[in-house]
Write a protein that holds these residues in place. Structure first.
Motif, PDB file in Angstrom:
ATOM      1  N   LYS A 189       0.863  -1.176   0.000  1.00 29.77           N
ATOM      2  CA  LYS A 189       0.000   0.000   0.000  1.00 29.77           C
ATOM      3  C   LYS A 189       0.904   1.231   0.000  1.00 29.77           C
ATOM      4  O   LYS A 189       1.838   1.318   0.804  1.00 29.77           O
ATOM      5  N   VAL A 190       0.631   2.175  -0.901  1.00 30.71           N
ATOM      6  CA  VAL A 190       1.436   3.398  -0.954  1.00 30.71           C
ATOM      7  C   VAL A 190       0.872   4.392   0.057  1.00 30.71           C
ATOM      8  O   VAL A 190      -0.312   4.734   0.026  1.00 30.71           O
ATOM      9  N   LEU A 191       1.734   4.853   0.952  1.00 26.84           N
ATOM     10  CA  LEU A 191       1.329   5.806   1.985  1.00 26.84           C
ATOM     11  C   LEU A 191       1.396   7.240   1.452  1.00 26.84           C
ATOM     12  O   LEU A 191       2.050   7.501   0.443  1.00 26.84           O
ATOM     13  N   PRO A 192       0.730   8.170   2.118  1.00 22.02           N
ATOM     14  CA  PRO A 192       0.727   9.568   1.644  1.00 22.02           C
ATOM     15  C   PRO A 192       2.117  10.169   1.480  1.00 22.02           C
ATOM     16  O   PRO A 192       2.321  11.034   0.636  1.00 22.02           O
ATOM     17  N   ASP A 193       3.086   9.707   2.291  1.00 21.01           N
ATOM     18  CA  ASP A 193       4.434  10.274   2.193  1.00 21.01           C
ATOM     19  C   ASP A 193       5.289   9.571   1.141  1.00 21.01           C
ATOM     20  O   ASP A 193       6.486   9.860   1.005  1.00 21.01           O
ATOM     21  N   GLY A 194       4.681   8.645   0.377  1.00 16.19           N
ATOM     22  CA  GLY A 194       5.403   7.970  -0.690  1.00 16.19           C
ATOM     23  C   GLY A 194       6.052   6.662  -0.289  1.00 16.19           C
ATOM     24  O   GLY A 194       6.541   5.916  -1.148  1.00 16.19           O
ATOM     25  N   ARG A 195       6.061   6.371   1.018  1.00 15.96           N
ATOM     26  CA  ARG A 195       6.610   5.080   1.439  1.00 15.96           C
ATOM     27  C   ARG A 195       5.630   3.960   1.106  1.00 15.96           C
ATOM     28  O   ARG A 195       4.446   4.197   0.866  1.00 15.96           O
ATOM     29  N   HIS A 196       6.140   2.725   1.104  1.00 14.77           N
ATOM     30  CA  HIS A 196       5.333   1.553   0.772  1.00 14.77           C
ATOM     31  C   HIS A 196       5.195   0.661   2.000  1.00 14.77           C
ATOM     32  O   HIS A 196       6.202   0.290   2.611  1.00 14.77           O
ATOM     33  N   GLU A 197       3.974   0.329   2.327  1.00 13.00           N
ATOM     34  CA  GLU A 197       3.692  -0.518   3.485  1.00 13.00           C
ATOM     35  C   GLU A 197       3.204  -1.889   3.011  1.00 13.00           C
ATOM     36  O   GLU A 197       2.311  -1.980   2.169  1.00 13.00           O
ATOM     37  N   VAL A 198       3.811  -2.952   3.540  1.00 11.43           N
ATOM     38  CA  VAL A 198       3.377  -4.303   3.191  1.00 11.43           C
ATOM     39  C   VAL A 198       1.943  -4.502   3.688  1.00 11.43           C
ATOM     40  O   VAL A 198       1.611  -4.176   4.823  1.00 11.43           O
ATOM     41  N   LYS A 199       1.101  -5.032   2.811  1.00 11.20           N
ATOM     42  CA  LYS A 199      -0.303  -5.210   3.163  1.00 11.20           C
ATOM     43  C   LYS A 199      -0.469  -6.294   4.233  1.00 11.20           C
ATOM     44  O   LYS A 199       0.338  -7.228   4.303  1.00 11.20           O
ATOM     45  N   PRO A 200      -1.540  -6.174   5.037  1.00  7.81           N
ATOM     46  CA  PRO A 200      -1.753  -7.150   6.111  1.00  7.81           C
ATOM     47  C   PRO A 200      -1.848  -8.597   5.644  1.00  7.81           C
ATOM     48  O   PRO A 200      -1.465  -9.510   6.384  1.00  7.81           O
ATOM     49  N   ASN A 201      -2.343  -8.836   4.412  1.00  8.08           N
ATOM     50  CA  ASN A 201      -2.481 -10.227   3.958  1.00  8.08           C
ATOM     51  C   ASN A 201      -1.120 -10.919   3.808  1.00  8.08           C
ATOM     52  O   ASN A 201      -1.038 -12.146   3.847  1.00  8.08           O
ATOM     53  N   VAL A 202      -0.070 -10.130   3.671  1.00  6.08           N
ATOM     54  CA  VAL A 202       1.293 -10.685   3.653  1.00  6.08           C
ATOM     55  C   VAL A 202       1.907 -10.606   5.049  1.00  6.08           C
ATOM     56  O   VAL A 202       2.441 -11.585   5.576  1.00  6.08           O
ATOM     57  N   ARG A 203       1.808  -9.435   5.633  1.00  9.46           N
ATOM     58  CA  ARG A 203       2.452  -9.190   6.937  1.00  9.46           C
ATOM     59  C   ARG A 203       1.967 -10.159   8.009  1.00  9.46           C
ATOM     60  O   ARG A 203       2.757 -10.654   8.823  1.00  9.46           O
ATOM     61  N   ASP A 204       0.679 -10.455   7.999  1.00  5.35           N
ATOM     62  CA  ASP A 204       0.111 -11.302   9.056  1.00  5.35           C
ATOM     63  C   ASP A 204       0.506 -12.769   8.933  1.00  5.35           C
ATOM     64  O   ASP A 204       0.249 -13.568   9.845  1.00  5.35           O
ATOM     65  N   GLN A 205       1.122 -13.140   7.821  1.00  7.77           N
ATOM     66  CA  GLN A 205       1.552 -14.521   7.630  1.00  7.77           C
ATOM     67  C   GLN A 205       2.957 -14.780   8.184  1.00  7.77           C
ATOM     68  O   GLN A 205       3.432 -15.914   8.160  1.00  7.77           O
ATOM     69  N   ILE A 206       3.604 -13.726   8.683  1.00 12.65           N
ATOM     70  CA  ILE A 206       4.985 -13.844   9.142  1.00 12.65           C
ATOM     71  C   ILE A 206       5.060 -13.620  10.649  1.00 12.65           C
ATOM     72  O   ILE A 206       4.523 -12.643  11.162  1.00 12.65           O
ATOM     73  N   LEU A 207       5.739 -14.528  11.326  1.00  9.44           N
ATOM     74  CA  LEU A 207       5.973 -14.403  12.764  1.00  9.44           C
ATOM     75  C   LEU A 207       7.423 -13.978  12.969  1.00  9.44           C
ATOM     76  O   LEU A 207       8.353 -14.732  12.671  1.00  9.44           O
ATOM     77  N   PHE A 208       7.621 -12.744  13.421  1.00  6.89           N
ATOM     78  CA  PHE A 208       8.961 -12.232  13.676  1.00  6.89           C
ATOM     79  C   PHE A 208       9.328 -12.471  15.141  1.00  6.89           C
ATOM     80  O   PHE A 208       8.558 -12.137  16.044  1.00  6.89           O
ATOM     81  N   ARG A 209      10.512 -13.044  15.341  1.00  6.96           N
ATOM     82  CA  ARG A 209      10.969 -13.340  16.697  1.00  6.96           C
ATOM     83  C   ARG A 209      12.478 -13.111  16.803  1.00  6.96           C
ATOM     84  O   ARG A 209      13.221 -13.334  15.844  1.00  6.96           O
ATOM     85  N   ARG A 210      12.920 -12.691  17.971  1.00  6.16           N
ATOM     86  CA  ARG A 210      14.351 -12.563  18.219  1.00  6.16           C
ATOM     87  C   ARG A 210      14.907 -13.935  18.567  1.00  6.16           C
ATOM     88  O   ARG A 210      14.361 -14.640  19.425  1.00  6.16           O
ATOM     89  N   PHE A 211      15.982 -14.313  17.891  1.00 10.57           N
ATOM     90  CA  PHE A 211      16.580 -15.626  18.135  1.00 10.57           C
ATOM     91  C   PHE A 211      18.060 -15.579  17.807  1.00 10.57           C
ATOM     92  O   PHE A 211      18.466 -15.002  16.796  1.00 10.57           O
ATOM     93  N   ASN A 212      18.851 -16.191  18.672  1.00  9.39           N
ATOM     94  CA  ASN A 212      20.298 -16.237  18.512  1.00  9.39           C
ATOM     95  C   ASN A 212      20.698 -17.592  17.937  1.00  9.39           C
ATOM     96  O   ASN A 212      20.461 -18.633  18.561  1.00  9.39           O
ATOM     97  N   LEU A 213      21.280 -17.590  16.757  1.00 11.92           N
ATOM     98  CA  LEU A 213      21.686 -18.838  16.111  1.00 11.92           C
ATOM     99  C   LEU A 213      22.794 -19.557  16.869  1.00 11.92           C
ATOM    100  O   LEU A 213      23.105 -20.707  16.560  1.00 11.92           O
ATOM    101  N   MET A 214      23.376 -18.894  17.883  1.00 13.74           N
ATOM    102  CA  MET A 214      24.402 -19.532  18.703  1.00 13.74           C
ATOM    103  C   MET A 214      23.808 -20.276  19.902  1.00 13.74           C
ATOM    104  O   MET A 214      24.541 -20.890  20.674  1.00 13.74           O
ATOM    105  N   ASN A 215      22.494 -20.228  20.073  1.00  8.82           N
ATOM    106  CA  ASN A 215      21.876 -20.979  21.159  1.00  8.82           C
ATOM    107  C   ASN A 215      22.230 -22.462  21.038  1.00  8.82           C
ATOM    108  O   ASN A 215      22.251 -23.018  19.936  1.00  8.82           O
TER     109      ASN A 215
END
Length: 285
Positions: A189-215
């Motif tokens: 979605k193009v925002l009024p300031d010209g930036r682009h925001e990922v639509k919820p139908n994509v964004r909601d499919q991703i779970l972002f989590r902090r994780f250390n690959l050295m665990n």
């Protein structure tokens, strides 16, 4: 009169003992190797952290890290030290292979056992461009079938700072320049300031989590069919890379795919992965 607390971006401002202590700390906690050639980088990137706390030496900063029971300052350290360059469709051949070969093969595997559980992990997602590229590729390829899947994407990173950017899902026009116009129309979605925001139908499919690959242990009970871990192992030494590749192997289903950066390699003498393409490997059945 000059500010007595000011540090210039000069490697003379850090002693050998301080630099080696920071290097050991970063390697122990995050697996990142900081050789002597990184000395100026360390000074430059940590300069603001010292200024913010009104301290004048790296020894004082190290003492703060050791005494901080919250881990907040250690997290700040890795946020500054880690390199987070990324872009949409970086190393585009990987996403072409994902759509044309890997994903159809995975869907066949799932169909053969009447499963609809599609599991993908982006193991070093940085500010989100790679994770959103993977998700858009999958959704475009599967079309309406995607809605029938128990699908989604796990995206992790060690840096809380870049994860906040990924969750915000907002990018400049320059950042999305490598995204095809049709995909921009479908997934942004193009925002009024010209930036682009990922639509919820994509964004909601991703779970972002902090994780250390050295665990030492990875808390994933169900294996993945596809893992992306690109352009992060170049900062690890050989022992750390081998250990991590072994964990990825165990976390993939037989027939699953591992994508790494084009400047990285999997040492085939110490793994059962089969090389498919440059920087693409498959776990045998």
């Amino acid at each position: 009169m000059a500010n007595a607390l000011q540090l210039e971006n000069d490697d003379n401002q850090i002693s050998d003992n301080e630099f080696h202590a920071i290097s050991r700390l970063v390697y122990k906690n995050f697996g990142i190797v900081l050789g002597e050639e990184k000395r100026s980088l360390v000074v430059g990137r940590l300069h603001g952290c010292l200024s913010k706390r009104k301290i004048s030496s790296f020894s004082q900063y190290l003492n703060l890290i050791k005494s901080d029971m919250t881990g907040e300052i250690l997290s700040e350290l890795v946020n500054q030290i880690s390199t987070n360059f990324t872009s949409f469709y970086r190393e585009a051949s990987h996403f072409e292979y994902l759509a044309d070969k890997a994903l159809p093969e995975v869907m066949k595997m799932l169909s053969s056992r009447r499963s609809n559980d599609l599991r993908i992990w982006c193991a070093a997602c940085s500010s989100g461009e790679e994770a959103y590229t993977i998700q858009m590729t999958v959704m475009k390829k599967l079309g309406l079938q995607y809605g029938t899947m128990n699908a989604g994407l796990l995206a992790t990173d060690i840096s809380a700072k870049v994860l906040d950017l990924a969750k915000a899902a907002t990018y400049t026009a320059e950042q999305v320049a490598t995204v095809h116009p049709d995909l921009k129309k479908s997934y942004f979605k193009v925002l009024p300031d010209g930036r682009h925001e990922v639509k919820p139908n994509v964004r909601d499919q991703i779970l972002f989590r902090r994780f250390n690959l050295m665990n030492e242990t990875f808390p994933f009970k169900t294996p993945f069919q596809i893992i992306f871990c690109r352009n992060v192992m170049i900062y690890f030494d050989e022992e750390t890379r081998k250990k991590l590749i072994g964990k990825f192997y165990e976390l993939l289903e037989p027939g699953g795919y591992l994508f790494i950066g084009h400047s990285e390699t999997v040492p085939l003498d110490c793994t059962r992965f089969k090389a498919i393409l440059p920087a693409v490997y498959r776990k045998p059945f």
